[in-house]
Enzyme design. Structure first.
Site, PDB file in Angstrom:
ATOM      1  N   SER A   1      -3.120 -10.268  -5.069  1.00  0.00           N
ATOM      2  CA  SER A   1      -3.720 -11.349  -5.870  1.00  0.00           C
ATOM      3  C   SER A   1      -3.176 -12.714  -5.448  1.00  0.00           C
ATOM      4  O   SER A   1      -3.925 -13.696  -5.364  1.00  0.00           O
ATOM      5  CB  SER A   1      -3.501 -11.109  -7.365  1.00  0.00           C
ATOM      6  OG  SER A   1      -2.166 -10.810  -7.652  1.00  0.00           O
TER       7      SER A   1
ATOM      8  N   HIS B   1      -3.489  -2.085  -7.142  1.00  0.00           N
ATOM      9  CA  HIS B   1      -2.827  -3.321  -7.614  1.00  0.00           C
ATOM     10  C   HIS B   1      -2.929  -3.345  -9.145  1.00  0.00           C
ATOM     11  O   HIS B   1      -2.499  -2.405  -9.803  1.00  0.00           O
ATOM     12  CB  HIS B   1      -3.501  -4.510  -6.919  1.00  0.00           C
ATOM     13  CG  HIS B   1      -2.770  -5.825  -6.997  1.00  0.00           C
ATOM     14  ND1 HIS B   1      -1.467  -5.950  -7.402  1.00  0.00           N
ATOM     15  CD2 HIS B   1      -3.178  -7.101  -6.711  1.00  0.00           C
ATOM     16  CE1 HIS B   1      -1.111  -7.228  -7.368  1.00  0.00           C
ATOM     17  NE2 HIS B   1      -2.133  -7.949  -6.943  1.00  0.00           N
TER      18      HIS B   1
ATOM     19  N   HIS C   1       5.810   1.209  -5.141  1.00  0.00           N
ATOM     20  CA  HIS C   1       5.614  -0.230  -4.951  1.00  0.00           C
ATOM     21  C   HIS C   1       5.711  -0.582  -3.469  1.00  0.00           C
ATOM     22  O   HIS C   1       6.429   0.080  -2.725  1.00  0.00           O
ATOM     23  CB  HIS C   1       6.664  -1.034  -5.733  1.00  0.00           C
ATOM     24  CG  HIS C   1       6.242  -2.449  -5.958  1.00  0.00           C
ATOM     25  ND1 HIS C   1       6.560  -3.457  -5.087  1.00  0.00           N
ATOM     26  CD2 HIS C   1       5.488  -3.017  -6.934  1.00  0.00           C
ATOM     27  CE1 HIS C   1       6.040  -4.583  -5.523  1.00  0.00           C
ATOM     28  NE2 HIS C   1       5.377  -4.349  -6.642  1.00  0.00           N
TER      29      HIS C   1
ATOM     30  N   ARG D   1      10.240  -5.609 -14.827  1.00  0.00           N
ATOM     31  CA  ARG D   1       9.136  -5.872 -15.764  1.00  0.00           C
ATOM     32  C   ARG D   1       8.856  -4.617 -16.587  1.00  0.00           C
ATOM     33  O   ARG D   1       8.452  -4.705 -17.745  1.00  0.00           O
ATOM     34  CB  ARG D   1       7.877  -6.300 -14.992  1.00  0.00           C
ATOM     35  CG  ARG D   1       8.090  -7.564 -14.167  1.00  0.00           C
ATOM     36  CD  ARG D   1       6.915  -7.843 -13.246  1.00  0.00           C
ATOM     37  NE  ARG D   1       6.712  -6.794 -12.268  1.00  0.00           N
ATOM     38  CZ  ARG D   1       5.713  -6.745 -11.388  1.00  0.00           C
ATOM     39  NH1 ARG D   1       4.802  -7.724 -11.383  1.00  0.00           N
ATOM     40  NH2 ARG D   1       5.598  -5.766 -10.523  1.00  0.00           N
TER      41      ARG D   1
ATOM     42  N   ASP E   1       3.074  -1.569 -14.241  1.00  0.00           N
ATOM     43  CA  ASP E   1       1.870  -1.010 -14.863  1.00  0.00           C
ATOM     44  C   ASP E   1       2.100   0.323 -15.563  1.00  0.00           C
ATOM     45  O   ASP E   1       1.232   0.801 -16.285  1.00  0.00           O
ATOM     46  CB  ASP E   1       0.775  -0.862 -13.802  1.00  0.00           C
ATOM     47  CG  ASP E   1       0.330  -2.203 -13.269  1.00  0.00           C
ATOM     48  OD1 ASP E   1       0.194  -3.132 -14.077  1.00  0.00           O
ATOM     49  OD2 ASP E   1       0.142  -2.337 -12.054  1.00  0.00           O
TER      50      ASP E   1
HETATM   51  N1  AMX Z   1       1.881   8.685  -6.162  1.00  0.00           N
HETATM   52  C1  AMX Z   1       1.578   9.430  -5.083  1.00  0.00           C
HETATM   53  N2  AMX Z   1       1.744   9.026  -3.810  1.00  0.00           N
HETATM   54  C2  AMX Z   1       2.255   7.810  -3.640  1.00  0.00           C
HETATM   55  C3  AMX Z   1       2.631   6.983  -4.720  1.00  0.00           C
HETATM   56  C4  AMX Z   1       2.413   7.444  -6.022  1.00  0.00           C
HETATM   57  N3  AMX Z   1       2.686   6.721  -7.094  1.00  0.00           N
HETATM   58  N4  AMX Z   1       3.130   5.816  -4.220  1.00  0.00           N
HETATM   59  C5  AMX Z   1       3.037   5.922  -2.875  1.00  0.00           C
HETATM   60  N5  AMX Z   1       2.514   7.120  -2.532  1.00  0.00           N
HETATM   61  C6  AMX Z   1       2.167   7.591  -1.200  1.00  0.00           C
HETATM   62  C7  AMX Z   1       1.170   6.624  -0.570  1.00  0.00           C
HETATM   63  O1  AMX Z   1      -0.160   6.888  -1.030  1.00  0.00           O
HETATM   64  C8  AMX Z   1       1.364   6.890   0.899  1.00  0.00           C
HETATM   65  O2  AMX Z   1       0.685   8.095   1.203  1.00  0.00           O
HETATM   66  P1  AMX Z   1      -0.012   8.314   2.645  1.00  0.00           P
HETATM   67  O3  AMX Z   1       1.100   8.296   3.637  1.00  0.00           O
HETATM   68  O4  AMX Z   1      -0.708   9.617   2.518  1.00  0.00           O
HETATM   69  O5  AMX Z   1      -0.962   7.167   2.838  1.00  0.00           O
HETATM   70  C9  AMX Z   1       2.863   7.162   0.975  1.00  0.00           C
HETATM   71  O6  AMX Z   1       3.277   7.532  -0.353  1.00  0.00           O
HETATM   72  C10 AMX Z   1       3.670   5.945   1.424  1.00  0.00           C
HETATM   73  O7  AMX Z   1       3.362   4.858   0.575  1.00  0.00           O
HETATM   74  P2  AMX Z   1       4.472   3.738   0.257  1.00  0.00           P
HETATM   75  O8  AMX Z   1       4.842   3.095   1.568  1.00  0.00           O
HETATM   76  O9  AMX Z   1       5.567   4.283  -0.557  1.00  0.00           O
HETATM   77  O10 AMX Z   1       3.666   2.756  -0.673  1.00  0.00           O
HETATM   78  P3  AMX Z   1       2.710   1.560  -0.255  1.00  0.00           P
HETATM   79  O11 AMX Z   1       3.520   0.361  -0.008  1.00  0.00           O
HETATM   80  O12 AMX Z   1       1.769   1.964   0.831  1.00  0.00           O
HETATM   81  O13 AMX Z   1       1.828   1.405  -1.565  1.00  0.00           O
HETATM   82  C11 AMX Z   1       1.499   1.315  -3.906  1.00  0.00           C
HETATM   83  C12 AMX Z   1       2.372   0.876  -2.751  1.00  0.00           C
HETATM   84  C13 AMX Z   1       1.878   0.564  -5.156  1.00  0.00           C
HETATM   85  C14 AMX Z   1       0.026   0.976  -3.567  1.00  0.00           C
HETATM   86  C15 AMX Z   1       1.660   2.844  -4.103  1.00  0.00           C
HETATM   87  O14 AMX Z   1       2.988   3.128  -4.468  1.00  0.00           O
HETATM   88  C16 AMX Z   1       0.710   3.406  -5.135  1.00  0.00           C
HETATM   89  O15 AMX Z   1      -0.445   3.734  -4.772  1.00  0.00           O
HETATM   90  N6  AMX Z   1       1.138   3.533  -6.424  1.00  0.00           N
HETATM   91  C17 AMX Z   1       0.283   3.980  -7.505  1.00  0.00           C
HETATM   92  C18 AMX Z   1      -0.648   2.846  -7.934  1.00  0.00           C
HETATM   93  C19 AMX Z   1       0.107   1.764  -8.659  1.00  0.00           C
HETATM   94  O16 AMX Z   1       0.906   2.017  -9.529  1.00  0.00           O
HETATM   95  N7  AMX Z   1      -0.192   0.509  -8.307  1.00  0.00           N
HETATM   96  C20 AMX Z   1       0.398  -0.655  -9.002  1.00  0.00           C
HETATM   97  C21 AMX Z   1       1.449  -1.367  -8.192  1.00  0.00           C
HETATM   98  C22 AMX Z   1       1.962  -2.583  -8.901  1.00  0.00           C
HETATM   99  C23 AMX Z   1       0.924  -3.650  -8.932  1.00  0.00           C
HETATM  100  O17 AMX Z   1       0.508  -4.166  -7.908  1.00  0.00           O
HETATM  101  N8  AMX Z   1       0.429  -3.996 -10.080  1.00  0.00           N
END
Ligand code: AMX
Length: 434
Positions: free
Chosen positions: A241, A271, A318, A327, A373
């Site tokens: 964002s 996000h 994250h 937070r 979140d």
């Molecule tokens: N559940 C399951 N798998 C997860 C996970 C979770 N909560 N968080 C990360 N992973 C997985 C990723 O999907 C990725 O899988 P892949 O290799 O098959 O593609 C692997 O772990 C490595 O990811 P990462 O380097 O740890 O995370 P990232 O930097 O790529 O992504 C985020 C970060 C937030 C998108 C991810 O942790 C996620 O999808 N979390 C759940 C959604 C969420 O809570 N989003 C809100 C974040 C805060 C915000 O912006 N408001």
């Protein structure tokens, strides 16, 4: 000129000189390297943006202009009789780097609440959308409809000098932030309350008035809104964002067009939309089990089912953080104080005990800890805000404070059009072969 604008004006020239001499003396200094993995990996960790308002440490989490969440909760002015910081104070801090006093905060409240009537065409624009249009789509459309009043766009057309850009950007930010609760409440009441809109209460601060216009007249909910709208405001510059707002703003698109872009990014499930997904996940578990608080074993099974079906556990993980999000902790403290026996909070607590170990065993997520979140939904449901799809709108109203503060500084520092170089896979392959 308000005290805030005057303070800002006094800081711009020294900051411009500082940046100029940094570039002159150290322009060639390397701060980051970019690898092939970075190019395919979403540029994690590559230092490539300047954002003055806040910085995220992987272990400690967010600091707003150097102040941690516990520090701003302690030091920012509060509403009379209240225990939570006012978002108005955070806006002052993000823009100036200084903790405001009660007078400065009062002035911002007055500024935000000055022209808060929603223009008729904005209501008409929102009313043209089906009421089941996702509230984030409505928020983005509402912000675009408000763009009609952009002072930046008008002054740019009239030919303002570059050195003045920050001034109408600031004026737009003030007016836009002031009107956002009106847009948010309008969306909420038309989507879920049959269009029965509630007039603003001129006696309230910005966050409390939003609580009022949503229709929840509970002093504790007002406090929650003050806390919520403060802690969601900013998370340095690389999150989607913030980055989208900055990127679009670098074309000299006005703050309305820029914020709308940022809001569209916030609407993604990886996000800001994660907050609605968390609550949906919890309710789904409860429905499948016939209600009540599930056992640890049942929750564990559901968590593995989610992971094994290729989905993420929302609210955990994250891009930058490698520890529990402060937070999240702030919201947990609020819940422990105000709703310790709430059923959904009990599940959120159980998830905190279970998910990190399960994600570790799963072996993918770099950060197994909860983010912001994972917690907000159970607080909102407790006070009667049960429409999950609306939650990210509140995040967006708060995020505007951070990304628009940054945008004002972008224009003050004359940051240029952002235009990184892209390459093809063929180019990378031949480069690696050489
Ligand atoms: N559940 C399951 N798998 C997860 C996970 C979770 N909560 N968080 C990360 N992973 C997985 C990723 O999907 C990725 O899988 P892949 O290799 O098959 O593609 C692997 O772990 C490595 O990811 P990462 O380097 O740890 O995370 P990232 O930097 O790529 O992504 C985020 C970060 C937030 C998108 C991810 O942790 C996620 O999808 N979390 C759940 C959604 C969420 O809570 N989003 C809100 C974040 C805060 C915000 O912006 N408001």
């Amino acid at each position: 000129m308000t005290a805030l604008k005057e303070k800002l004006a006094s800081q711009i020239s020294p900051m411009r000189s500082r940046v100029k001499s940094l570039i002159a003396e150290h322009g060639e200094r390397k701060l980051s390297e970019v690898s092939v993995a970075n190019l395919y990996g979403g540029m994690r960790g590559v230092k490539s943006l300047v954002t003055e308002t806040s910085a995220v440490d992987p272990q400690e989490g967010i600091r707003f202009r150097g102040y941690s969440i516990p520090e701003i909760r302690e030091r920012l002015p509060r509403a009379e009789g209240g225990g939570q910081p006012l978002p108005e104070g955070l806006f002052y801090l993000l823009l100036t780097g200084e903790i405001p006093g009660a007078d400065e905060v009062r002035e911002i409240t007055a500024g935000w609440r000055e022209s808060e009537a929603l223009p008729a065409h904005v209501k008409a624009c929102l009313d043209a959308l089906p009421t089941d249009t996702h509230p984030m789509t409505q928020l983005s459309a509402g912000i675009l409809a408000l763009q009609h009043d952009s002072i930046f766009a008008r002054r740019y057309q009239a030919g303002m000098p570059k050195t003045d850009y920050w001034d109408p950007a600031f004026d737009d930010a003030m007016l836009l932030i002031g009107r956002l609760p009106l847009v948010a409440a309008y969306i909420y009441r038309r989507s879920y309350k049959g269009g029965d809109h509630l007039p603003p209460d001129p006696g309230l601060d910005w966050a409390a008035n939003l609580a009022h216009m949503l229709g929840i007249e509970n002093p504790e909910f007002r406090e929650l809104m003050r806390l919520y709208l403060t802690i969601h405001a900013d998370h340095e510059g690389g999150n989607v964002s913030a980055h989208a707002t900055h990127l679009v703003g670098s074309t000299l698109a006005d703050p309305y067009l820029s914020l709308s872009a940022g809001i569209n990014g916030l609407a993604g499930p990886l996000h800001g939309l994660a907050n609605q997904e968390v609550m949906r996940w919890i309710v789904n578990v409860k429905e499948k089990l016939g209600g009540g608080v599930p056992s640890k074993e049942q929750l564990t099974t559901f968590l593995w089912d989610t992971l094994n079906s290729g989905q993420v556990v929302p609210g955990y993980g994250h891009g930058v953080l490698r520890a529990t999000d402060p937070r999240y902790i702030a919201q947990r403290e609020f819940a422990l104080k105000h709703l310790p026996d709430d059923e959904n909070f009990m599940i959120v607590r159980m998830l905190f005990d279970l998910v990190p170990e399960i994600l570790r065993q799963h072996g993918k997520a770099k950060n197994p800890w909860p983010n912001v979140d994972a917690h907000s939904g159970c607080l909102l449901v407790h006070y009667g805000l049960t429409e999950y799809d609306f939650y990210t709108v509140l995040f967006g109203v708060s995020r505007a404070i951070g990304v628009l503060s940054s945008l004002v500084w972008d224009r003050a520092l004359g940051l240029p059009l952002e235009r990184p170089k892209s390459v093809t896979t063929d180019w990378i392959a031949s480069e690696c072969a050489s």
